[in-house]
Design an enzyme around this catalytic site. Structure first.
Site, PDB file in Angstrom:
ATOM      1  N   SER A  33      -9.749   1.655   2.763  1.00 12.75           N
ATOM      2  CA  SER A  33      -8.872   2.427   1.906  1.00 12.75           C
ATOM      3  C   SER A  33      -7.812   1.603   1.176  1.00 12.75           C
ATOM      4  O   SER A  33      -7.244   2.076   0.205  1.00 12.75           O
ATOM      5  CB  SER A  33      -8.191   3.502   2.742  1.00 12.75           C
ATOM      6  OG  SER A  33      -7.336   2.903   3.695  1.00 12.75           O
ATOM      7  N   LYS A  38       0.851  -1.197   0.000  1.00 11.82           N
ATOM      8  CA  LYS A  38       0.000   0.000   0.000  1.00 11.82           C
ATOM      9  C   LYS A  38       0.885   1.244   0.000  1.00 11.82           C
ATOM     10  O   LYS A  38       1.911   1.278   0.692  1.00 11.82           O
ATOM     11  CB  LYS A  38      -0.896  -0.027   1.248  1.00 11.82           C
ATOM     12  CG  LYS A  38      -1.979   1.055   1.273  1.00 11.82           C
ATOM     13  CD  LYS A  38      -2.872   0.881   2.502  1.00 11.82           C
ATOM     14  CE  LYS A  38      -3.988   1.914   2.571  1.00 11.82           C
ATOM     15  NZ  LYS A  38      -4.846   1.729   3.753  1.00 11.82           N
ATOM     16  N   SER A  70      -9.923  -0.663   6.937  1.00  7.84           N
ATOM     17  CA  SER A  70      -9.325  -0.457   5.618  1.00  7.84           C
ATOM     18  C   SER A  70      -8.634  -1.672   5.003  1.00  7.84           C
ATOM     19  O   SER A  70      -8.306  -1.657   3.823  1.00  7.84           O
ATOM     20  CB  SER A  70      -8.333   0.706   5.671  1.00  7.84           C
ATOM     21  OG  SER A  70      -9.036   1.922   5.678  1.00  7.84           O
TER      22      SER A  70
END
Lengths: 484, 480
Positions: A155, A80, A179
């Site tokens: 996210s 990420k 997330s």
């Protein structure tokens, strides 16, 4: 295609057996990205192809010499884009960090690199991890590989999509309010948030420091356990990192739930919960029962207070954490300005997106003098009460079973217009962050449109092994059922 | 009838702690160094970096708290103080608001034969900021983060002082305590000790405090005293004119002996303090407390007592020698080498203090080493140099920390002990100065002084004065 379908562990076995070379795997993955990335857009940036191939060759050498023995050696991964990677752009999907190249790597990435995992790219996310759809990214939206008209969740949407689209074998996400678990659920993969303090946050660009945890996202429970085992080492650079002697998570990959006590909060099955999700989750509960677990309903309480408490605390911390992005030291700086204050204002107005600004304002407000007690302090007290409610539940149950999200993946563009509705989507995931608990999202079926549904198992602090064992047992049972 | 006013003063004192590394990272705290050479991702606020508390900072803060009679907060936390400024890389300072490490202490000060307790409200730990440098040539501002993350404690007193004299006495006492603990060198000029003065005035007998101002940028005791006098006068003048004192922060300009307003209460910043989530709360265990207590170094009163027992020197000397940790250390180290406490004390009490006064220096700024002072003393003991030469050598020692032995040899300052030569010179002098000889023999004993001086001059100052006296008298007797 069959190689790309393998789990990280299955691939690892083939590499170790010499059936496939790391360079061949890398080639396959790079080709898959070429084919799918335009429609999915999992990545903010990709590692240069030549660099990937060169690294793959080096890793193969290490494996051949017997120097790299980790099950992750030679396995392609994605990270990420809020985790620092030395020499590789790290943007948090924000314009304000569009050109930021760290000189250090986050602890989790370092551990994975030591194990010999092959970094492919940095995945797209909601800007600064604020959002549940990966639509607030400054660098374009990511689409759900299961159905590209839908969001992948957020996210960590890019991390989930990259695994689901077989662009890599596992990825790291970060989970502040769901997330990791939410996009895992939307994309039909496994995602796990460990107990707060299990994975060092060093190098993770903070959103809500007291809630943030890094965790694995992969095709299987076993892959997640393997990755978590590698990244959960103690790190003296993070004061909240914990010294744990029970991080041999793969030891929990045992198919046995006999006698396990599983609680299902009645409060989770209220209005707003999509019928197909409810049915799928209750059906999963039946599977557990059939495997010998004791499944009961109970009242968890305080569920409705989790969202306001979460958005108060996370926004307060975010408003402070994001102050360092000011155009002075690194990242974006506005082109024209007169004086320091104008520079700050213009840089931050232009550099941050709408959702980030909304939370900075919200967070600044709840910390302002005169409002601190009424909002921030009250939220902290609520957080403590929620923790107590879970303590109470875990006195009776080994884990809590429920949905990950009230619905399956919404269509693109449907969520941002109504932020309150988007915030409510976090209702089942948030409390694990507030209470610091480990939780895992495992696929448990599809809705009529064919969109994946996720099952969430939440354990008491440090009880990762219990939920890993339960999730693994369920996963294996379902595979067996499918075969039958 | 003219109103009579009293001044009410409280101090906020920042002290830079003498740790080798910064408060939240492993960077060096050393002064100087090229800009940004003592930095890392943590102290420059890079994304993803995290603070880790330097335990030594906590120990020093507790040690200062114990020495100033504070309660130690057994469950203490850090908080974030949010404000935007380029010298502050995270745009928040990690400090303590809600649970400071020390509370409710006091320091006893002596003024004009009375003693007074100055209460300490709290002592908290925090990080220092970087430094902005404006480049006039390029018309831009540059920032140096070498000081960013240097550990500080802030000692907040209650408004218990009423004059500049009390303030200076309090500060000197505080400085001495901290220096003795080894927690800081407390140099005002270099900024390792800084004081902000909160001051208000009120009519004698009034119950309520007046409106206070906060004065910043005070770099010496003298500046503090001048600023207090000026601010007191300014506030009284305002009140006498029927105007109001505005609650504000003022900056003192010691060259102009004037302060100007920086910001008023209305533009006071909202720092949005909240608990620092990146640092875990500090639980101060009984063991840690006992450990710090047990390792607390000897403080002044204990040292004074020990000097009385150990060394045969006057109480007055002891007072002065222990008035600075550095002076006391210098004394003890020199005595350890040359075993002559009285002589060491004399050098420190007389010549050292004289030169310090001349140079307006603090004891902490003394550059010469105990080894070299001991060498000088042994040179005089051996009568290798006379006292005039010794003073000259000491000057060099004081300013440049020279090795006295090397210096004396290089400059050829050793006393000439060649008796033959001295006798020849004296014979010559006596023959050349019949008038002085006559005076001396006639009963003017002082006349011998002139002859000694002439001899010393002829010997270029390197003669042993005792020998000169002895030989001169012998020579003069011959003339009688």
């Amino acid at each position: 295609m069959s190689i790309l379908n393998l789990s990280a562990l299955a691939l690892s076995e083939k590499i170790k057996a010499g059936e496939i070379k790391v360079t061949e795997v890398a080639r396959l993955v790079l080709d898959q990205i070429k084919e799918t990335e335009e429609s999915i857009h999992s990545f903010v940036s990709l590692v240069d192809e030549d660099a990937v191939m060169k690294q793959a060759a080096l890793l193969q050498e290490g494996i051949d010499k017997g120097e790299l023995t980790s099950p992750l050696a030679g396995v392609p991964m994605a990270i990420k884009d809020n985790m620092c990677t030395n020499g590789i752009k790290t943007t948090c999907s924000s314009k304000i960090l569009e050109n930021f190249v760290p000189t250090y790597s986050s602890h989790a990435v370092e551990e994975l690199e030591k194990a010999g995992a092959l970094l492919i790219g940095k995945t797209n996310m909601d800007e600064f991890a604020m959002g549940s759809t990966t639509e607030t990214s400054a660098f374009g939206i990511t689409k759900n590989p299961v159905n590209i008209e839908h969001v992948p969740g957020g996210s960590s949407g890019g991390s989930a999509a990259s695994v689901a689209a077989k662009q890599c074998y596992f990825s790291l996400g970060s989970d502040t309010g769901g997330s990791i678990r939410l996009p895992a659920s939307y994309c039909g993969i496994v995602g796990m948030k460990p107990t707060y303090g299990t994975v060092s946050r060093y190098g993770l660009i903070a959103y809500g420091s007291s809630l943030d945890q890094i965790g694995p996202m992969a095709k299987t429970v076993a892959d997640c356990a393997t990755v978590l085992e590698v990244i959960s080492t103690y790190d003296e650079k993070d004061s909240t990192s914990m010294k744990r002697s029970d991080t041999d998570f793969t030891a929990a990959l045992v198919r046995d739930v006999k006698g396990m006590k599983i609680g299902i909060p009645r409060d989770y099955f209220t209005e707003g919960l999509q019928v197909e999700v409810k049915e799928a989750v209750l059906k999963a509960a039946e599977v557990f029962r059939s495997m010998g677990a004791i499944v009961e309903e109970f009242d968890l309480s305080l569920v409705e207070y989790a969202i306001p408490a979460y958005y108060t605390i996370a926004s307060a911390e975010a408003s402070s954490n994001l102050e360092r992005f000011d155009g002075i030291k690194y990242g974006y700086r506005t082109k024209e300005y007169e004086g320091l204050h104008a520079m700050y204002k213009k840089t931050r107005s232009e550099g941050f997106g709408a959702e980030v600004k909304r939370r900075i304002m919200l967070g600044s407000f709840v910390l302002s003098s005169g409002y601190y007690d009424a909002y921030y302090l009250k939220a902290l007290r609520t957080k403590a009460l929620i923790k107590k409610a879970f303590d109470h539940a875990f006195a009776s149950y080994d884990m809590i079973l429920g949905p990950v999200a009230p619905t399956t993946a919404p269509k693109l563009g449907m969520s941002l217009s109504d932020p309150m509705k988007m915030y409510l989507g976090d209702i089942y995931t948030i409390s694990a962050n507030l209470a610091g608990l480990p939780a895992i999202s495992v696929p448990c079926g599809f809705d009529q449109a064919g969109l994946p549904i996720g099952l969430q198992l939440t354990g008491d602090c440090f009880m990762e092994k219990k939920i890993i064992q339960a999730a693994f047992s369920y996963e294996q049972e379902m595979i067996q059922k499918e075969v039958e | 009838m003219a109103k009579v006013y009293e001044t009410v003063i409280g101090l906020e004192v920042h002290v830079e702690l003498a740790t080798k590394t910064k408060i939240f990272c492993a960077c060096s705290t050393e002064f100087g160094g090229s800009p940004n050479s003592h930095t890392c991702p943590v102290c420059t606020g890079m994304p993803g970096s995290l603070p880790v508390l330097n335990k030594k900072v906590l120990e020093y803060a507790i040690a200062v708290g114990l020495a100033t009679n504070c309660d130690i907060t057994r469950y203490s936390k850090f908080d974030r103080k949010n404000y935007f400024y380029p010298d502050n890389p995270q745009n928040y300072q990690i400090s303590q608001l809600y649970l400071p490490i020390c509370r409710d202490g006091f320091v006893e000060i002596e003024t004009e034969n009375t003693s007074k307790k100055i209460r300490i409200h709290e002592i908290h730990m925090e990080e220092d900021a970087g430094k902005l440098i404006h480049d006039e040539w390029e018309n831009c501002s540059l920032v140096d983060y070498n000081r960013s993350g240097v550990p500080l404690i802030e000692i907040v007193s209650e408004p218990d002082m009423s004059s500049a004299e009390e303030v200076i006495t309090y500060l000197e006492k505080l400085r001495l305590i901290i220096q003795y603990l080894g927690a800081s060198d407390c140099k005002l000029q270099e900024g390792s000790m800084r004081a902000d003065v909160n001051l208000s005035v009120r009519e004698v007998g009034a119950k309520e405090f007046g409106t206070r101002t906060e004065m910043k940028n005070l770099n010496s005791f003298k500046a503090i005293a001048r600023a207090i006098e000026a601010e007191r006068a300014r506030q009284i003048e305002l009140l006498e004119e029927g105007k109001e004192v505005i609650q504000e922060t003022r900056r003192w300009d010691d060259n102009k002996e004037y302060s100007y307003a920086m910001r008023s209460k209305e533009d006071a910043m909202d720092y949005r303090y909240f608990p620092e989530p990146d640092l875990v709360p500090m639980m101060i265990s009984e063991e840690l407390l006992n450990d710090i207590k047990a390792n607390q170094p000897e403080l002044r009163t204990e040292k004074q007592k020990r000097y009385k027992e150990e060394f045969d020197i006057p109480e007055y000397d002891i007072d002065i020698l222990t008035s600075s940790k550095h002076l006391a250390d210098l004394f003890e180290e020199t005595v350890a080498i040359c075993k002559a406490p009285k002589k060491v004390s004399n050098w420190l009490m007389v010549e050292t203090l004289r030169l310090m006064k001349e140079e307006e220096m603090e004891a902490e700024d003394l550059k010469f080493s105990a080894e070299n002072l001991a060498k000088l003393i042994s040179l005089t003991d051996e009568k290798a140099i006379n006292s005039t030469v010794a003073k000259e050598v000491f000057q060099e020692l004081f300013h440049h920390n020279i090795d006295p032995v090397v210096y004396v040899d290089e400059k050829g300052l050793r006393t000439v002990n060649d008796e033959g030569e001295l006798r020849r010179v004296i014979e010559q002098i006596v023959n050349d100065n019949p008038k002085s000889v006559e005076d001396y023999l006639g009963g003017k004993e002082k006349a011998i002084g002139f002859l000694v001086g002439q001899t010393m001059k002829q010997m270029k100052g390197k003669a042993n004065p005792d020998l000169i006296n002895q030989f001169l008298k012998e020579e003069l007797l011959k003339k009688a």
